[in-house]
Design a protein around this motif. Structure first.
Motif, mmCIF file in Angstrom:
data_model
loop_
_atom_site.group_PDB
_atom_site.id
_atom_site.type_symbol
_atom_site.label_atom_id
_atom_site.label_comp_id
_atom_site.label_asym_id
_atom_site.label_seq_id
_atom_site.Cartn_x
_atom_site.Cartn_y
_atom_site.Cartn_z
ATOM 1 N N PHE A 115 -125.582 7.181 -46.357
ATOM 2 C CA PHE A 115 -124.168 6.908 -46.082
ATOM 3 C C PHE A 115 -123.826 5.513 -46.570
ATOM 4 C CE2 PHE A 115 -121.291 4.528 -43.310
ATOM 5 C CZ PHE A 115 -120.119 5.247 -43.471
ATOM 6 N N ASP A 116 -122.651 5.368 -47.170
ATOM 7 C CA ASP A 116 -122.137 4.066 -47.580
ATOM 8 C C ASP A 116 -120.617 4.171 -47.598
ATOM 9 O OD1 ASP A 116 -121.336 1.715 -49.087
ATOM 10 O OD2 ASP A 116 -123.405 1.579 -49.788
ATOM 11 N N PRO A 117 -119.893 3.215 -46.977
ATOM 12 C CA PRO A 117 -118.433 3.336 -46.904
ATOM 13 C C PRO A 117 -117.689 2.796 -48.112
ATOM 14 C CG PRO A 117 -119.102 1.405 -45.678
ATOM 15 C CD PRO A 117 -120.370 2.047 -46.190
ATOM 16 N N LEU A 118 -118.376 2.146 -49.052
ATOM 17 C CA LEU A 118 -117.667 1.494 -50.147
ATOM 18 C C LEU A 118 -117.106 2.510 -51.143
ATOM 19 C CD1 LEU A 118 -119.870 -1.644 -50.820
ATOM 20 C CD2 LEU A 118 -117.934 -1.359 -49.264
ATOM 21 N N ARG A 119 -116.041 2.114 -51.841
ATOM 22 C CA ARG A 119 -115.276 3.019 -52.702
ATOM 23 C C ARG A 119 -116.135 3.729 -53.741
ATOM 24 N NH1 ARG A 119 -111.556 -1.122 -53.018
ATOM 25 N NH2 ARG A 119 -112.486 -1.754 -54.999
ATOM 26 N N HIS A 120 -116.921 2.940 -54.469
ATOM 27 C CA HIS A 120 -117.674 3.569 -55.552
ATOM 28 C C HIS A 120 -118.742 4.512 -55.010
ATOM 29 C CE1 HIS A 120 -119.798 -0.112 -54.456
ATOM 30 N NE2 HIS A 120 -120.900 0.414 -54.931
ATOM 31 N N LYS A 121 -119.286 4.213 -53.825
ATOM 32 C CA LYS A 121 -120.261 5.127 -53.229
ATOM 33 C C LYS A 121 -119.590 6.388 -52.698
ATOM 34 C CE LYS A 121 -124.062 2.598 -53.588
ATOM 35 N NZ LYS A 121 -124.840 2.259 -52.398
ATOM 36 N N ARG A 122 -118.362 6.268 -52.178
ATOM 37 C CA ARG A 122 -117.639 7.477 -51.756
ATOM 38 C C ARG A 122 -117.358 8.357 -52.982
ATOM 39 N NH1 ARG A 122 -119.689 7.837 -47.645
ATOM 40 N NH2 ARG A 122 -118.424 9.676 -47.279
ATOM 41 N N ARG A 123 -117.059 7.692 -54.107
ATOM 42 C CA ARG A 123 -116.836 8.441 -55.341
ATOM 43 C C ARG A 123 -118.104 9.144 -55.777
ATOM 44 N NH1 ARG A 123 -119.028 8.342 -60.518
ATOM 45 N NH2 ARG A 123 -119.003 6.052 -60.518
ATOM 46 N N SER A 151 -116.510 6.012 -34.409
ATOM 47 C CA SER A 151 -115.048 6.054 -34.371
ATOM 48 C C SER A 151 -114.539 6.853 -35.553
ATOM 49 C CB SER A 151 -114.471 4.634 -34.426
ATOM 50 O OG SER A 151 -113.057 4.669 -34.456
ATOM 51 N N ASP A 152 -113.449 7.587 -35.339
ATOM 52 C CA ASP A 152 -112.841 8.374 -36.415
ATOM 53 C C ASP A 152 -111.577 7.712 -36.955
ATOM 54 O OD1 ASP A 152 -111.134 8.726 -34.301
ATOM 55 O OD2 ASP A 152 -111.215 10.925 -34.305
ATOM 56 N N LYS A 153 -111.383 6.412 -36.642
ATOM 57 C CA LYS A 153 -110.197 5.706 -37.104
ATOM 58 C C LYS A 153 -110.549 4.252 -37.386
ATOM 59 C CE LYS A 153 -108.644 4.291 -32.501
ATOM 60 N NZ LYS A 153 -107.537 4.297 -31.524
ATOM 61 N N ARG A 154 -109.640 3.549 -38.026
ATOM 62 C CA ARG A 154 -109.835 2.130 -38.289
ATOM 63 C C ARG A 154 -109.634 1.356 -37.000
ATOM 64 N NH1 ARG A 154 -106.536 -1.613 -42.740
ATOM 65 N NH2 ARG A 154 -107.111 -3.638 -41.844
ATOM 66 N N GLU A 155 -110.653 0.626 -36.588
ATOM 67 C CA GLU A 155 -110.577 -0.175 -35.373
ATOM 68 C C GLU A 155 -109.910 -1.513 -35.675
ATOM 69 O OE1 GLU A 155 -111.371 0.860 -32.398
ATOM 70 O OE2 GLU A 155 -112.174 2.798 -33.068
ATOM 71 N N THR A 156 -109.134 -1.996 -34.733
ATOM 72 C CA THR A 156 -108.359 -3.216 -34.966
ATOM 73 C C THR A 156 -109.144 -4.489 -34.696
ATOM 74 O OG1 THR A 156 -107.481 -3.123 -32.709
ATOM 75 C CG2 THR A 156 -106.188 -2.055 -34.453
ATOM 76 N N ALA A 157 -110.212 -4.401 -33.902
ATOM 77 C CA ALA A 157 -110.975 -5.599 -33.549
ATOM 78 C C ALA A 157 -112.303 -5.188 -32.931
ATOM 79 C CB ALA A 157 -110.188 -6.464 -32.564
ATOM 80 N N ALA A 158 -113.200 -6.153 -32.799
ATOM 81 C CA ALA A 158 -114.484 -5.871 -32.170
ATOM 82 C C ALA A 158 -114.292 -5.357 -30.746
ATOM 83 C CB ALA A 158 -115.349 -7.128 -32.173
ATOM 84 N N ARG A 159 -113.251 -5.844 -30.070
ATOM 85 C CA ARG A 159 -113.058 -5.444 -28.672
ATOM 86 C C ARG A 159 -112.723 -3.965 -28.537
ATOM 87 N NH1 ARG A 159 -108.384 -8.013 -30.181
ATOM 88 N NH2 ARG A 159 -106.453 -6.831 -29.915
ATOM 89 N N THR A 160 -112.189 -3.340 -29.602
ATOM 90 C CA THR A 160 -111.885 -1.909 -29.511
ATOM 91 C C THR A 160 -113.079 -1.045 -29.888
ATOM 92 O OG1 THR A 160 -111.027 -1.725 -31.790
ATOM 93 C CG2 THR A 160 -109.475 -2.388 -30.063
ATOM 94 N N ASP A 293 -118.452 -1.775 -41.439
ATOM 95 C CA ASP A 293 -118.541 -0.448 -42.059
ATOM 96 C C ASP A 293 -117.317 0.393 -41.711
ATOM 97 O OD1 ASP A 293 -120.970 -0.820 -43.371
ATOM 98 O OD2 ASP A 293 -121.775 1.093 -42.683
ATOM 99 N N ASN A 294 -116.888 0.319 -40.453
ATOM 100 C CA ASN A 294 -115.690 1.053 -40.037
ATOM 101 C C ASN A 294 -114.473 0.609 -40.836
ATOM 102 O OD1 ASN A 294 -113.108 0.599 -38.137
ATOM 103 N ND2 ASN A 294 -114.052 2.541 -37.558
ATOM 104 N N PHE A 295 -114.333 -0.693 -41.026
ATOM 105 C CA PHE A 295 -113.210 -1.249 -41.772
ATOM 106 C C PHE A 295 -113.195 -0.732 -43.210
ATOM 107 C CE2 PHE A 295 -112.197 -4.904 -44.667
ATOM 108 C CZ PHE A 295 -110.814 -4.794 -44.601
ATOM 109 N N CYS A 296 -114.321 -0.818 -43.881
ATOM 110 C CA CYS A 296 -114.365 -0.413 -45.287
ATOM 111 C C CYS A 296 -114.197 1.094 -45.454
ATOM 112 C CB CYS A 296 -115.671 -0.872 -45.921
ATOM 113 S SG CYS A 296 -115.756 -2.662 -46.160
ATOM 114 N N LEU A 297 -114.710 1.881 -44.513
ATOM 115 C CA LEU A 297 -114.547 3.326 -44.618
ATOM 116 C C LEU A 297 -113.089 3.730 -44.488
ATOM 117 C CD1 LEU A 297 -115.880 6.139 -44.834
ATOM 118 C CD2 LEU A 297 -116.031 6.134 -42.327
ATOM 119 N N HIS A 298 -112.366 3.102 -43.567
ATOM 120 C CA HIS A 298 -110.989 3.518 -43.284
ATOM 121 C C HIS A 298 -109.941 2.667 -43.995
ATOM 122 C CE1 HIS A 298 -112.175 6.499 -40.309
ATOM 123 N NE2 HIS A 298 -113.037 5.615 -39.815
ATOM 124 N N ALA A 299 -110.361 1.627 -44.691
ATOM 125 C CA ALA A 299 -109.445 0.812 -45.492
ATOM 126 C C ALA A 299 -110.086 0.657 -46.868
ATOM 127 C CB ALA A 299 -109.194 -0.543 -44.843
#
Length: 448
Positions: A115-123, A151-160, A293-299
């Motif tokens: 698994f890798d969330p980066l764009r070129h790896k998703r490609r 998480s199935d969504k982009r988290e807004t901060a570490a606290r979430t 990883d969550n950030f890069c996967l969802h953004a």
């Protein structure tokens, strides 16, 4: 192993050959859930396991010294796989094309990829899913709690994200299984091997891995043991003091997948160190890395200013025309020739060693906003320097850190200031209040 680490990307038709493990993020033979998943599928099917890695000559921001570090680690990993009776093919070319070609050549039962969330790896995985003749699986061996499970969504901060990680840790923070030794390894078609890769990539000629970080799983394991034994105690207080060499120093091996983050977490959790120090390290190792990883996967625009939250973009736009205290050309910045001694020390550390103290990375990045005409240029420059110069560049941690520093990602609005607007700023005076800046500069000038 917990099968929630793995998901099926494309069904395909099972062949009569081995299960292939496609190693492209987690470059190690031990403590590897992707390899363990391949063995699990093979045991169920009554077949064997083989592994491969494909070097992409068009990989983003390739640095010959960093490629040399990777290849050196892969040589050691190949020996570890050989001890398990797992043949290891080293390929060159477009990874999804080569992966599908190898799967057809050996009539693969299935393919398990990292698994890798980066764009070129998703490609890569999207293209491979379309071309693969057999089932293609994806296993998250990088995160202790798999990214897609956390998480199935982009988290807004570490606290979430933190409570979600903590809730799932008892389920996923487990010891790695022992893998069997294969008595009859499968045969793989001829492949370039290390010598062939070097001949095909002339830019590697003369390139050496950065000094101070020996490649491979053994060096990574030794570094982890040193840190747990001698560096973990006192970590909570000392980690953000660049004048002291108090960070773990594990990020190059973690980035290249030569060290399992979960192995580091297990070692730290059971260490004889104060609870405060163990928790501080685990917060960074587990929560913060998984947040990246969550950030890069969802953004998927993680390296562009469009990934910033709306409040930060609006504030930066409001201050777009603010006078900058200085404007430095790229070559002067890269050569660490500014009027800021702390920034120069950080840049020098990066160029010389391939690594920069984590606290200084924030300051280093934020100053680029003050020293370039606009945030877009600062963003592009930070990404270029980080990816090209840092041994742990081209990583979700780096992209998330840059977006935090320049665009308030995973942060909140602060008091309004010139240039930064309500994005958090850092100042040289603030550094002087926090630690001995000159001692840090001396440490950089006289390493060891």
């Amino acid at each position: 192993m917990n099968e929630h680490r793995t998901r099926l990307l494309s069904p395909g038709t099972e062949g009569a050959g081995p299960v292939l493990y496609w190693m492209h993020r987690d470059h190690r033979a031990r403590d590897n859930w992707g390899l363990a998943q391949a063995f699990l599928l093979a045991r169920r099917a009554g077949c064997s396991v083989a592994a491969f890695h494909c070097l992409d000559p068009d990989y983003p921001a390739p640095n010959p010294a960093h490629v040399r570090f990777l290849l050196g680690g892969l040589e050691e990993t190949a020996r570890g796989l050989e001890a398990l009776g797992v043949p290891f093919a080293r390929l060159l070319g477009d990874p999804p094309v080569q992966a599908a070609r190898l799967a057809r050549a050996v009539d693969a039962r299935a393919v398990v990829a990292d698994f890798d969330p980066l764009r070129h790896k998703r490609r890569w995985l999207r293209d491979a899913a379309r071309a693969m003749p057999c089932p293609l699986y994806e296993t998250d061996s990088r995160n202790t709690v798999p990214c897609i499970a956390a998480s199935d969504k982009r988290e807004t901060a570490a606290r979430t994200l933190r409570p979600k990680i903590r809730r799932l840790l008892p389920e996923f923070l487990e010891e790695f299984p022992a893998l069997p030794v294969q008595e009859r390894p499968p045969l793989l078609p001829p492949h370039p091997g290390l010598q062939g890769l070097e001949q095909a990539l002339p830019r590697l000629a003369g390139a050496r891995a950065p000094q101070g970080f020996a490649p491979g799983e053994d060096a990574a394991a030794a570094a982890l043991e040193r840190f747990v034994r001698h560096g973990l105690a006192g970590y909570a207080q000392a980690r953000n003091n660049p004048s002291r060499d108090a960070q773990s120093g594990l990020s190059p091996w973690l980035h290249f997948g030569m060290l399992s983050g979960q192995r580091a977490a297990l070692s730290a959790a059971s260490a004889e160190a104060p609870e405060e120090d163990r928790q501080a390290f685990l917060e960074e190792l587990v929560v913060r890395r998984e947040l990246a990883d969550n950030f890069c996967l969802h953004a998927q625009d993680y390296d562009q200013t469009s990934c910033y939250p709306a409040w930060a973009r609006a504030s930066l736009e409001k201050h777009r025309g603010d006078p900058r205290p200085a404007l430095y050309p790229r070559d002067r910045l890269e050569a660490a020739r500014t009027d800021d001694p702390a920034w120069n020390a950080a840049q020098t550390e990066l160029v010389r060693t391939g690594k920069m103290h984590g606290y200084m990375r924030m300051y280093w990045c934020k100053k680029l906003l003050e020293w370039t005409p606009c945030v877009e240029e600062a963003q592009a420059l930070a990404v270029d320097f980080n990816d090209r110069l840092s041994l742990d560049g081209r990583d979700p941690n780096g992209y998330a850190g840059i977006a935090w520093s320049l665009g308030g990602v995973h942060d909140r609005p602060w008091g309004d200031r010139p240039v930064f607007g309500v994005v958090r700023s850092m100042t040289l005076a603030g550094l002087h209040r926090k630690f001995d800046v000159e001692a840090y500069a001396v440490r950089v000038r006289n390493p060891g």
